[in-house]
Write a protein that holds these residues in place. Structure first.
Motif, short mmCIF file in Angstrom:
data_model
loop_
_atom_site.label_atom_id
_atom_site.label_comp_id
_atom_site.label_asym_id
_atom_site.label_seq_id
_atom_site.Cartn_x
_atom_site.Cartn_y
_atom_site.Cartn_z
N ARG A 114 0.79 -1.23 0.00
CA ARG A 114 0.00 0.00 0.00
C ARG A 114 0.82 1.28 0.00
O ARG A 114 0.29 2.36 -0.23
N TYR A 145 -1.16 3.44 -3.01
CA TYR A 145 -2.55 3.18 -2.65
C TYR A 145 -2.96 4.04 -1.47
O TYR A 145 -4.09 4.59 -1.45
N ASN A 146 -2.09 4.16 -0.47
CA ASN A 146 -2.45 4.95 0.71
C ASN A 146 -2.72 6.41 0.35
O ASN A 146 -3.60 7.05 0.93
N GLU A 156 -6.08 6.50 -1.45
CA GLU A 156 -7.14 6.26 -0.49
C GLU A 156 -7.45 7.52 0.32
O GLU A 156 -8.62 7.81 0.61
N GLU A 157 -6.43 8.27 0.63
CA GLU A 157 -6.64 9.50 1.40
C GLU A 157 -7.52 10.49 0.65
O GLU A 157 -8.45 11.06 1.21
N LYS A 201 -11.10 9.07 0.19
CA LYS A 201 -11.81 9.15 1.47
C LYS A 201 -12.27 10.57 1.76
O LYS A 201 -13.34 10.78 2.35
N HIS A 240 -11.08 1.06 -4.37
CA HIS A 240 -11.43 1.97 -3.29
C HIS A 240 -12.90 1.88 -2.88
O HIS A 240 -13.22 1.51 -1.76
N GLU A 256 -14.20 -1.21 -1.29
CA GLU A 256 -13.78 -1.45 0.10
C GLU A 256 -14.75 -0.83 1.10
O GLU A 256 -14.76 -1.22 2.27
N TYR A 257 -15.54 0.14 0.69
CA TYR A 257 -16.50 0.76 1.60
C TYR A 257 -17.75 -0.08 1.78
O TYR A 257 -18.56 0.20 2.67
#
Length: 216
Positions: A117, A131-132, A135-136, A139, A168, A171-172
């Motif tokens: 990630r 990925y991190n 994702e930020e 999000k 992404h 994953e929610y």
């Protein structure tokens, strides 16, 4: 609510390297690469109109990645519905490692297992994000959207990219165990393909359909 992938764009055609096809309007200064953010093809424009017809009378608010191909797709739906488009750069596309399908599958499996990630992935010489990092930003959009729309009646449309949907948004989903890398890879979201979900008043998301596959 509905998540939809954008219609076909010249960026997609360029990435497929179709023989004999001339790509218009290449922008060498584009931060996403020389063909990173090009408009819809004529076929893509027809697909966007098809999506607008499919969702006519259904959608109550429209959101999109601010990239050209997603915004143009969302705009077709919004014009039909008489709505504005909430465009957010946080939903722009992500990159996956170059290579064959097996390499991409390995990357997806690693990401969904919580690995790799921090690995930065770029394309066409453009510095990549991990990925991190992606994702930020995703999000940031999702938290804003949920705080505003949870508990509301109506059907929201979010037009984004296949990579965002697979790595992404999926994953929610509270039932994300059904969205395995194998399932998503075998049922890749096509142009204007859709993911249907229910956003509850508590902000949780249950995914009920991926393309033409029921998740119930």
């Amino acid at each position: 609510m509905i998540f939809a992938r954008h219609a076909e764009s010249w960026s997609n055609v360029a990435s497929e390297d179709r023989p004999g096809v001339v790509i218009p309007d290449i922008n060498p200064t584009d931060t996403l690469g020389p063909v990173g953010d090009l408009p819809l093809t004529e076929r893509g424009a027809r697909q966007a109109e098809e999506l607008a017809q499919q969702l006519s009378g259904v959608v109550t608010d429209v959101h999109a990645s601010a990239q050209i191909r997603t915004f143009q797709t969302a705009r077709a739906v919004a014009i039909d519905a008489g709505l504005p488009v909430d465009a957010d750069w946080n939903l722009h596309e992500i990159s996956v490692p170059s290579g064959d399908s097996a390499a991409i599958m390995d990357y997806m499996k690693a990401i969904l297992a919580g690995e790799r990630r921090d690995e930065k992935v770029g394309a066409d010489g453009v510095p990549g994000e991990s990925y991190n990092q992606t994702e930020e930003r995703v999000k940031d959009f999702w938290d804003r959207f949920v705080s505003e729309y949870k508990g509301r009646e109506g059907t929201s449309l979010i037009v984004t990219h296949g990579g965002i949907m697979m790595l992404h948004l999926a994953e929610y989903c509270t039932n994300r165990e059904k969205l395995t890398p194998e399932f998503m890879f075998e049922n890749q979201v096509t142009y204007i393909g859709q993911l249907e979900a229910v956003l509850s008043a508590d902000g949780s998301l249950r995914c009920i359909r991926w393309g033409d596959k029921s998740l119930e």
